[in-house]
Design a protein around this motif. Structure first.
Motif, PDB file in Angstrom:
ATOM      1  N   THR A  34       0.839  -1.198   0.000  1.00 38.03           N
ATOM      2  CA  THR A  34       0.000   0.000   0.000  1.00 38.03           C
ATOM      3  C   THR A  34       0.870   1.243   0.000  1.00 38.03           C
ATOM      4  O   THR A  34       1.335   1.686   1.057  1.00 38.03           O
ATOM      5  CB  THR A  34      -0.927   0.024   1.238  1.00 38.03           C
ATOM      6  OG1 THR A  34      -1.686  -1.186   1.289  1.00 38.03           O
ATOM      7  CG2 THR A  34      -1.876   1.213   1.158  1.00 38.03           C
ATOM      8  N   PRO A  35       1.141   1.825  -1.167  1.00 37.75           N
ATOM      9  CA  PRO A  35       1.927   3.074  -1.220  1.00 37.75           C
ATOM     10  C   PRO A  35       1.238   4.174  -0.429  1.00 37.75           C
ATOM     11  O   PRO A  35       0.006   4.248  -0.379  1.00 37.75           O
ATOM     12  CB  PRO A  35       1.973   3.398  -2.722  1.00 37.75           C
ATOM     13  CG  PRO A  35       1.659   2.122  -3.413  1.00 37.75           C
ATOM     14  CD  PRO A  35       0.742   1.363  -2.499  1.00 37.75           C
ATOM     15  N   ALA A  36       2.027   5.029   0.190  1.00 37.35           N
ATOM     16  CA  ALA A  36       1.485   6.013   1.132  1.00 37.35           C
ATOM     17  C   ALA A  36       0.458   6.940   0.515  1.00 37.35           C
ATOM     18  O   ALA A  36      -0.506   7.348   1.173  1.00 37.35           O
ATOM     19  CB  ALA A  36       2.626   6.831   1.730  1.00 37.35           C
ATOM     20  N   THR A  37       0.637   7.300  -0.753  1.00 33.89           N
ATOM     21  CA  THR A  37      -0.289   8.267  -1.333  1.00 33.89           C
ATOM     22  C   THR A  37      -1.698   7.699  -1.516  1.00 33.89           C
ATOM     23  O   THR A  37      -2.656   8.474  -1.627  1.00 33.89           O
ATOM     24  CB  THR A  37       0.224   8.768  -2.690  1.00 33.89           C
ATOM     25  OG1 THR A  37       0.423   7.660  -3.573  1.00 33.89           O
ATOM     26  CG2 THR A  37       1.525   9.536  -2.512  1.00 33.89           C
ATOM     27  N   LEU A  38      -1.848   6.384  -1.556  1.00 31.49           N
ATOM     28  CA  LEU A  38      -3.183   5.805  -1.740  1.00 31.49           C
ATOM     29  C   LEU A  38      -4.105   6.139  -0.568  1.00 31.49           C
ATOM     30  O   LEU A  38      -5.176   6.733  -0.769  1.00 31.49           O
ATOM     31  CB  LEU A  38      -3.086   4.302  -1.971  1.00 31.49           C
ATOM     32  CG  LEU A  38      -4.406   3.551  -2.178  1.00 31.49           C
ATOM     33  CD1 LEU A  38      -5.197   4.155  -3.332  1.00 31.49           C
ATOM     34  CD2 LEU A  38      -4.147   2.064  -2.435  1.00 31.49           C
ATOM     35  N   PRO A  39      -3.751   5.792   0.678  1.00 40.20           N
ATOM     36  CA  PRO A  39      -4.644   6.179   1.785  1.00 40.20           C
ATOM     37  C   PRO A  39      -4.695   7.694   2.006  1.00 40.20           C
ATOM     38  O   PRO A  39      -5.735   8.224   2.420  1.00 40.20           O
ATOM     39  CB  PRO A  39      -4.034   5.465   2.995  1.00 40.20           C
ATOM     40  CG  PRO A  39      -2.627   5.177   2.626  1.00 40.20           C
ATOM     41  CD  PRO A  39      -2.614   4.964   1.150  1.00 40.20           C
ATOM     42  N   ILE A  40      -3.587   8.394   1.710  1.00 35.59           N
ATOM     43  CA  ILE A  40      -3.600   9.848   1.893  1.00 35.59           C
ATOM     44  C   ILE A  40      -4.581  10.496   0.922  1.00 35.59           C
ATOM     45  O   ILE A  40      -5.378  11.362   1.308  1.00 35.59           O
ATOM     46  CB  ILE A  40      -2.178  10.423   1.694  1.00 35.59           C
ATOM     47  CG1 ILE A  40      -1.260   9.975   2.833  1.00 35.59           C
ATOM     48  CG2 ILE A  40      -2.223  11.954   1.633  1.00 35.59           C
ATOM     49  CD1 ILE A  40       0.190  10.371   2.646  1.00 35.59           C
ATOM     50  N   CYS A  41      -4.539  10.075  -0.333  1.00 35.34           N
ATOM     51  CA  CYS A  41      -5.447  10.645  -1.335  1.00 35.34           C
ATOM     52  C   CYS A  41      -6.897  10.289  -1.046  1.00 35.34           C
ATOM     53  O   CYS A  41      -7.803  11.067  -1.339  1.00 35.34           O
ATOM     54  CB  CYS A  41      -5.051  10.179  -2.737  1.00 35.34           C
ATOM     55  SG  CYS A  41      -3.559  10.985  -3.370  1.00 35.34           S
ATOM     56  N   ARG A  42      -7.119   9.113  -0.474  1.00 34.05           N
ATOM     57  CA  ARG A  42      -8.481   8.785  -0.065  1.00 34.05           C
ATOM     58  C   ARG A  42      -8.936   9.691   1.071  1.00 34.05           C
ATOM     59  O   ARG A  42     -10.079  10.144   1.104  1.00 34.05           O
ATOM     60  CB  ARG A  42      -8.552   7.327   0.368  1.00 34.05           C
ATOM     61  CG  ARG A  42      -8.510   6.330  -0.793  1.00 34.05           C
ATOM     62  CD  ARG A  42      -8.422   4.905  -0.290  1.00 34.05           C
ATOM     63  NE  ARG A  42      -8.452   3.931  -1.382  1.00 34.05           N
ATOM     64  CZ  ARG A  42      -8.144   2.661  -1.238  1.00 34.05           C
ATOM     65  NH1 ARG A  42      -7.767   2.196  -0.033  1.00 34.05           N
ATOM     66  NH2 ARG A  42      -8.198   1.837  -2.278  1.00 34.05           N
ATOM     67  N   ARG A  43      -8.028   9.963   1.985  1.00 32.67           N
ATOM     68  CA  ARG A  43      -8.369  10.775   3.151  1.00 32.67           C
ATOM     69  C   ARG A  43      -8.704  12.207   2.754  1.00 32.67           C
ATOM     70  O   ARG A  43      -9.648  12.809   3.290  1.00 32.67           O
ATOM     71  CB  ARG A  43      -7.192  10.772   4.136  1.00 32.67           C
ATOM     72  CG  ARG A  43      -7.394  11.601   5.377  1.00 32.67           C
ATOM     73  CD  ARG A  43      -8.414  10.987   6.292  1.00 32.67           C
ATOM     74  NE  ARG A  43      -8.570  11.739   7.521  1.00 32.67           N
ATOM     75  CZ  ARG A  43      -9.448  11.459   8.467  1.00 32.67           C
ATOM     76  NH1 ARG A  43     -10.243  10.425   8.332  1.00 32.67           N
ATOM     77  NH2 ARG A  43      -9.528  12.197   9.554  1.00 32.67           N
ATOM     78  N   ALA A  63      -4.712  -1.787 -10.312  1.00 29.45           N
ATOM     79  CA  ALA A  63      -4.301  -0.659 -11.149  1.00 29.45           C
ATOM     80  C   ALA A  63      -4.088   0.587 -10.309  1.00 29.45           C
ATOM     81  O   ALA A  63      -3.146   1.360 -10.554  1.00 29.45           O
ATOM     82  CB  ALA A  63      -5.354  -0.400 -12.227  1.00 29.45           C
ATOM     83  N   ARG A  64      -4.928   0.790  -9.311  1.00 35.56           N
ATOM     84  CA  ARG A  64      -4.771   1.967  -8.443  1.00 35.56           C
ATOM     85  C   ARG A  64      -3.494   1.870  -7.619  1.00 35.56           C
ATOM     86  O   ARG A  64      -2.802   2.863  -7.418  1.00 35.56           O
ATOM     87  CB  ARG A  64      -5.990   2.116  -7.522  1.00 35.56           C
ATOM     88  CG  ARG A  64      -7.309   2.285  -8.231  1.00 35.56           C
ATOM     89  CD  ARG A  64      -7.251   3.363  -9.284  1.00 35.56           C
ATOM     90  NE  ARG A  64      -7.005   4.677  -8.721  1.00 35.56           N
ATOM     91  CZ  ARG A  64      -6.735   5.750  -9.449  1.00 35.56           C
ATOM     92  NH1 ARG A  64      -6.644   5.651 -10.757  1.00 35.56           N
ATOM     93  NH2 ARG A  64      -6.535   6.924  -8.881  1.00 35.56           N
ATOM     94  N   ARG A  65      -3.193   0.681  -7.115  1.00 35.64           N
ATOM     95  CA  ARG A  65      -1.950   0.522  -6.355  1.00 35.64           C
ATOM     96  C   ARG A  65      -0.743   0.778  -7.245  1.00 35.64           C
ATOM     97  O   ARG A  65       0.246   1.395  -6.807  1.00 35.64           O
ATOM     98  CB  ARG A  65      -1.878  -0.873  -5.731  1.00 35.64           C
ATOM     99  CG  ARG A  65      -2.761  -1.047  -4.499  1.00 35.64           C
ATOM    100  CD  ARG A  65      -2.404  -2.321  -3.738  1.00 35.64           C
ATOM    101  NE  ARG A  65      -2.645  -3.511  -4.556  1.00 35.64           N
ATOM    102  CZ  ARG A  65      -3.802  -4.167  -4.577  1.00 35.64           C
ATOM    103  NH1 ARG A  65      -4.817  -3.731  -3.838  1.00 35.64           N
ATOM    104  NH2 ARG A  65      -3.944  -5.246  -5.315  1.00 35.64           N
ATOM    105  N   ALA A  66      -0.804   0.305  -8.479  1.00 37.38           N
ATOM    106  CA  ALA A  66       0.306   0.539  -9.404  1.00 37.38           C
ATOM    107  C   ALA A  66       0.473   2.029  -9.684  1.00 37.38           C
ATOM    108  O   ALA A  66       1.598   2.545  -9.728  1.00 37.38           O
ATOM    109  CB  ALA A  66       0.064  -0.227 -10.709  1.00 37.38           C
ATOM    110  N   GLY A  93      -5.544   9.298 -13.891  1.00 37.52           N
ATOM    111  CA  GLY A  93      -5.331   7.858 -13.764  1.00 37.52           C
ATOM    112  C   GLY A  93      -6.606   7.110 -13.478  1.00 37.52           C
ATOM    113  O   GLY A  93      -6.814   5.990 -13.943  1.00 37.52           O
ATOM    114  N   ALA A  94      -7.509   7.747 -12.727  1.00 43.05           N
ATOM    115  CA  ALA A  94      -8.794   7.109 -12.436  1.00 43.05           C
ATOM    116  C   ALA A  94      -9.615   6.957 -13.700  1.00 43.05           C
ATOM    117  O   ALA A  94     -10.264   5.930 -13.930  1.00 43.05           O
ATOM    118  CB  ALA A  94      -9.560   7.929 -11.400  1.00 43.05           C
ATOM    119  N   ARG A  95      -9.605   7.990 -14.550  1.00 45.13           N
ATOM    120  CA  ARG A  95     -10.351   7.898 -15.807  1.00 45.13           C
ATOM    121  C   ARG A  95      -9.762   6.836 -16.719  1.00 45.13           C
ATOM    122  O   ARG A  95     -10.477   6.097 -17.393  1.00 45.13           O
ATOM    123  CB  ARG A  95     -10.334   9.259 -16.519  1.00 45.13           C
ATOM    124  CG  ARG A  95     -11.146  10.321 -15.827  1.00 45.13           C
ATOM    125  CD  ARG A  95     -11.371  11.507 -16.726  1.00 45.13           C
ATOM    126  NE  ARG A  95     -10.135  12.200 -17.045  1.00 45.13           N
ATOM    127  CZ  ARG A  95      -9.665  13.225 -16.372  1.00 45.13           C
ATOM    128  NH1 ARG A  95     -10.340  13.684 -15.326  1.00 45.13           N
ATOM    129  NH2 ARG A  95      -8.542  13.811 -16.716  1.00 45.13           N
TER     130      ARG A  95
END
Length: 238
Positions: free
Chosen positions: A143-152, A165-168, A226-228
């Motif tokens: 879990t790269p740090a920006t994933l939970p941070i960006c969710r927060r 794909a999101r983790r990548a 990236g989400a799109r």
């Protein structure tokens, strides 16, 4: 006997137009990212952050050069409070204004506690050093740090494609933030060790709030784009 008129090949006629349209679409496809970045920086109050971040630093450096640490701290604090009052009067969110003012107070407290003028700029160095460690460690995990941070902070869309794909994507984003933090340290730490307060202040005018706001806006654009991309269905196989 008259020869029949030549049959017009519509495919050949349209091919240059299609090719031109594709090239224009490709050319324009590179523009929305930059436009989104500029719009996001503006939406985040980029010019206001530039002023809010720059004026207390300039005040501290001028005060420090004139009469030492205490004068620099006093000038920086007064300017920060004046800026806060103006922002609140213009309807800026109290939380954002309070955080900006509190940061100046923390910087001032650090310099006052150590008696070193350069330590006004020490808190950002500590922050970027800690972030470098965090980003580096999480790159070695799933879990790269920006994933939970960006969710927060709600940069990460609710419908964001497959988890893999999101983790990548966030692995790349986290690596970019690690490079950003390390670059800040590489530039600033030698100047800190030189004990050059004026040069530290000059560098901080660019590397502190302005670059941080730009990096956050760039992250938003990157994550949203990236989400799109990851949510688009794969083209059917022939």
């Amino acid at each position: 006997m008259n020869n029949p008129p030549p049959v017009e090949n519509h495919a050949d006629r349209d091919r240059p137009t299609v090719a031109m349209s594709d090239s224009l679409t490709s050319a324009k496809g590179t523009r929305p990212g930059a436009a989104e970045l500029v719009a996001k920086i503006r939406d985040m109050g980029g010019s206001r952050h530039l002023i809010d971040g720059a004026t207390p630093i300039l005040g501290y450096v001028v005060g420090f050069q004139l009469h030492g640490i205490l004068t620099g701290i006093a000038v920086a604090t007064v300017i920060a409070l004046m800026v806060a009052a103006v922002r609140l009067r213009h309807g800026d969110r109290a939380l954002v204004v309070g955080v900006s003012t509190a940061l100046v107070l923390v910087f001032s407290a650090m310099a006052a506690a150590t008696g070193e003028g350069r330590d006004f700029f020490l808190p950002p160095l500590i922050l970027y050093a800690v972030l470098s460690v965090v980003f580096g460690i999480t790159l070695c995990t799933g879990t790269p740090a920006t994933l939970p941070i960006c969710r927060r902070i709600r940069f990460e869309p609710t419908e964001a494609g497959s988890p893999a794909a999101r983790r990548a994507l966030h692995r790349r984003v986290t690596f970019a933030w690690l490079a950003f933090c390390l670059a800040h340290l590489v530039v600033t730490v030698p100047i800190y060790l030189m004990n050059n307060v004026v040069l530290l202040g000059s560098v901080a005018l660019i590397l502190n709030k302005p670059m941080l706001v730009a990096a956050l806006a760039g992250t938003w654009v990157w994550v949203r784009h990236g989400a799109r991309t990851t949510s688009e269905p794969a083209p059917p196989s022939e």
